[in-house]
Design a protein around this motif. Structure first.
Motif, PDB file in Angstrom:
ATOM      1  N   ALA A   1       1.972   6.646  -6.972  1.00 29.68           N
ATOM      2  CA  ALA A   1       0.963   7.608  -7.412  1.00 29.68           C
ATOM      3  C   ALA A   1       1.456   9.039  -7.213  1.00 29.68           C
ATOM      4  O   ALA A   1       1.246   9.905  -8.072  1.00 29.68           O
ATOM      5  CB  ALA A   1      -0.340   7.381  -6.660  1.00 29.68           C
ATOM      6  N   GLU A   2       2.112   9.294  -6.119  1.00 33.88           N
ATOM      7  CA  GLU A   2       2.660  10.630  -5.850  1.00 33.88           C
ATOM      8  C   GLU A   2       3.754  10.980  -6.858  1.00 33.88           C
ATOM      9  O   GLU A   2       3.798  12.100  -7.377  1.00 33.88           O
ATOM     10  CB  GLU A   2       3.220  10.690  -4.430  1.00 33.88           C
ATOM     11  CG  GLU A   2       3.820  12.008  -4.051  1.00 33.88           C
ATOM     12  CD  GLU A   2       2.780  13.097  -3.874  1.00 33.88           C
ATOM     13  OE1 GLU A   2       3.152  14.275  -4.023  1.00 33.88           O
ATOM     14  OE2 GLU A   2       1.613  12.786  -3.609  1.00 33.88           O
TER      15      GLU A   2
ATOM     16  N   GLN B   1       1.077   4.121  -2.995  1.00 32.35           N
ATOM     17  CA  GLN B   1       0.863   5.539  -2.720  1.00 32.35           C
ATOM     18  C   GLN B   1       2.073   6.362  -3.182  1.00 32.35           C
ATOM     19  O   GLN B   1       1.919   7.434  -3.760  1.00 32.35           O
ATOM     20  CB  GLN B   1       0.624   5.756  -1.230  1.00 32.35           C
ATOM     21  CG  GLN B   1       0.297   7.180  -0.875  1.00 32.35           C
ATOM     22  CD  GLN B   1      -0.005   7.327   0.605  1.00 32.35           C
ATOM     23  OE1 GLN B   1       0.126   6.381   1.371  1.00 32.35           O
ATOM     24  NE2 GLN B   1      -0.409   8.504   1.003  1.00 32.35           N
TER      25      GLN B   1
ATOM     26  N   ALA C   1       0.835  -1.201   0.000  1.00 31.81           N
ATOM     27  CA  ALA C   1       0.000   0.000   0.000  1.00 31.81           C
ATOM     28  C   ALA C   1       0.871   1.253   0.000  1.00 31.81           C
ATOM     29  O   ALA C   1       0.580   2.225  -0.707  1.00 31.81           O
ATOM     30  CB  ALA C   1      -0.929  -0.009   1.208  1.00 31.81           C
TER      31      ALA C   1
END
Length: 73
Positions: free
Chosen positions: A34-35, A31, A27
């Motif tokens: 994606a950033e 994240q 996870a």
């Protein structure tokens, strides 16, 4: 995050900790990816850095519009 339930079997505390570590690491990696993708696209990191917020808005028709149209926005 939704709670994780064991549906079958009796995992040991070590096995359960291993599974939770893998899930949380995946996870966090998703994240971070994606950033990084958002920053690579040239998008602002936050709304505070968004230069489009500083653009001047078009004056709306109404009283004193002609007077306030020269004000810095």
């Amino acid at each position: 995050m939704t709670p994780i339930q064991v549906l079958h079997g009796q995992p040991t505390p070590e096995e359960l900790a291993t599974v939770l570590a893998v899930v949380s690491a995946r996870a966090a990696a998703a994240q971070a990816a994606a950033e990084a993708a958002r920053q690579a696209d040239g998008g602002p990191a936050s709304a505070w850095n968004d230069r489009a917020r500083r653009l001047r808005h078009t004056p709306k028709p109404g009283p004193n519009t002609w007077r306030t149209s020269g004000w810095a926005g």
